[in-house]
Design an enzyme around this catalytic site. Structure first.
Site, PDB file in Angstrom:
ATOM      1  N   GLU A 148       0.808  -1.207   0.000  1.00 27.83           N
ATOM      2  CA  GLU A 148       0.000   0.000   0.000  1.00 27.83           C
ATOM      3  C   GLU A 148       0.849   1.268   0.000  1.00 27.83           C
ATOM      4  O   GLU A 148       0.324   2.377  -0.162  1.00 27.83           O
ATOM      5  CB  GLU A 148      -0.956   0.011   1.191  1.00 27.83           C
ATOM      6  CG  GLU A 148      -0.326  -0.036   2.552  1.00 27.83           C
ATOM      7  CD  GLU A 148      -0.087  -1.460   3.055  1.00 27.83           C
ATOM      8  OE1 GLU A 148      -0.042  -1.634   4.291  1.00 27.83           O
ATOM      9  OE2 GLU A 148       0.072  -2.378   2.233  1.00 27.83           O
TER      10      GLU A 148
ATOM     11  N   CYS B  52      16.414  -7.002   2.180  1.00 29.98           N
ATOM     12  CA  CYS B  52      16.638  -8.107   3.110  1.00 29.98           C
ATOM     13  C   CYS B  52      18.010  -8.738   2.932  1.00 29.98           C
ATOM     14  O   CYS B  52      18.381  -9.611   3.710  1.00 29.98           O
ATOM     15  CB  CYS B  52      15.543  -9.161   2.959  1.00 29.98           C
ATOM     16  SG  CYS B  52      15.490  -9.949   1.342  1.00 29.98           S
TER      17      CYS B  52
END
Length: 485
Positions: free
Chosen positions: A177, A282
């Protein structure tokens, strides 16, 4: 708003969302409001699933050599529209334009791999007894879903889109979002490439849609990339509903630096690893373990970090909340006794005062009990821990609950192999700061960096996106019968 109101992409067309609940998408680069995004409801998801179900029979029956022709064309369109997509990635995510271009180039490589799938899923056949043949084939699952994060608005969706769809599935994707715009270009390019309506659908929203995806009875598999906290929730909810799930979580990647490491190369790699994409990946290095006398290398790391300038060769972090959280980690480490060698707090970029920037930060004498040593910071910050021996360094690395990546910097091949054999991580680097495998090798960590079986890209993804059918055939009764037939 700079862009029109965001819509879902369902059955080959952009459609308004039924819900009145909205979020404002803001560029972290300078705070510019970009677009209004309505949050979809379960009814919107149902519409997307209905379109995918209608498209699945014809798409799954299309021979894979025909299906991948779409991705040959899609690859060309990514190349043709690289600059447009990269600029939008940079604008909504905050990364530099160079990083955004590299992200789209990775999308191209991922798509190129998908075009090779016909050569990788040929199956096996064997005459197991006189006149008796056994054969295997990979069959599409059906309707699948991907829930993707903010840090790579184009690349992470393309971890799943080309492979899952080329293997015959129909897909529903839920963008972050925070960065829903880039996927609108990807949807346009897939349609232009000739992907049939309903095969690919976008449903925008927040946690309500994540839950609806995990619960929907017609969705067979879910992939997720995000934080470990949410990965656990998604994995449990999806598998509780008897779905396949592959959920990739966070990381705390350790770089083990030995005294014999090449100083210039090591410093450049460490600095780039911790600051690339503003540390919001990551695979970023967030903890360096210096083994023995490495002060000369630490000095060079600081010098490299000072060359990284916010707003120039360092992008913004995604939000004001992220900036505050990262700076809080730095302050807490300093209060606990760590030494700040390069301080990236309180950064404002001239002309982009509303942007959310954190400067490169190097913190020395961090101890394993500090929060910054254990938790994922997700910013351009490297914490330096000190040990006397390599085994002590590996104890620290092994103690991390995460397991995405670990790297060692040394000129000693035996020690490098020792680290590779004993580090508890799914992706290992030797003199490489960001050991991301290139296609066809797959991406996936261990421990609490991944939940589920297999990896999300490369050859390993075939097993996740398909089910194996075994056929046994006998045509000649004159061959006789034995225990195998």
């Amino acid at each position: 708003m700079k862009y029109e109101r965001i819509r879902n992409f369902i059955n080959g067309n952009f459609k308004p969302v039924s819900s009145a609940r909205t979020l404002i998408i803001t560029s972290p680069t300078d705070g510019t409001p970009l677009a209004e995004m309505p949050c979809s409801s379960a009814a919107d998801l149902d519409e997307a699933v209905k379109a995918a179900k209608a498209a699945f029979p014809a798409w799954s029956k299309t021979p894979i050599k025909e299906r991948v022709q779409v991705f040959f064309r899609y690859k060309y369109l990514l190349e043709k529209n690289l600059q447009e997509l990269a600029e939008l990635v940079s604008e909504e995510n905050g990364k530099t334009i160079g990083e955004a271009i590299a992200e789209v180039e990775k999308c191209i490589e991922l798509t190129e791999f998908a075009t090779s799938l016909p050569q990788l899923i040929t199956g096996e056949v064997l005459e197991v007894s006189k006149g008796v043949e056994c054969r295997t084939s990979h069959v599409p699952l059906g309707i699948v879903a991907a829930i993707v994060p903010f840090n790579f608005p184009a690349m992470v969706p393309n971890w799943t889109i080309p492979n899952a769809i080329a293997l015959g599935n129909c897909m529903i994707i839920k963008p972050s979002e925070k960065v829903p715009l880039s996927l609108t270009i990807i949807a346009r390019l897939l349609k232009e490439a000739g992907l049939p309506n309903g095969v690919f659908n976008i449903v925008n929203g927040d946690s309500e849609i994540v839950n609806a995806i995990c619960d929907h009875p017609d969705i067979e598999a879910v992939s997720f990339v995000g934080s470990t906290k949410v990965a656990k929730i998604v994995y449990r909810r999806a598998t509780q509903n008897l779905k396949r799930c592959l959920a990739l979580g966070g990381a705390k990647n350790h770089l083990l630096v030995l005294p014999d490491a090449r100083p210039d190369m090591t410093a450049a790699n460490v600095a780039a690893s911790m600051s690339g994409c503003a540390g919001q990946r990551c695979m970023a290095a967030s903890a360096m373990i210096g083994v023995g006398a490495v002060d000369h290398i630490v000095e060079k790391i600081c010098a490299e970090a000072k060359k990284i300038i916010p707003g120039q060769n360092l992008g913004a972090v995604i939000s004001k909340e992220s900036k505050e959280r990262i700076e809080r980690y730095i302050t807490e480490a300093e209060s606990a006794g760590a030494k700040i060698l390069v301080d990236g707090r309180g950064i404002t970029v001239t002309g982009k005062e509303n942007g959310t920037y954190v400067g490169p930060t190097v913190i020395d004498y961090v101890t394993p009990d500090m929060a910054i040593a254990k938790e994922e910071v997700f910013g351009p910050v490297i914490s330096i821990l000190r040990t006397n021996t390599l085994d002590e360094a590996l104890i620290i690395e092994n103690a991390s609950p995460y397991g995405n990546a670990a790297s060692v910097f040394t000129e000693n091949g035996g020690l490098a192999r020792y680290v590779a054999d004993n580090a508890s991580a799914g992706m290992i680097g030797v003199n490489v700061g960001v050991p991301v495998p290139r296609e066809p090798f797959s991406f996936g960590g261990w421990n609490e960096s991944k939940f589920g079986v297999g990896d999300i890209t490369g050859k390993s993804s075939i097993e996740f996106w398909t089910k194996l059918k075994k056929s046994t055939t006998k045509w000649n009764p004159e061959a006789g019968v034995n225990w195998m037939s």
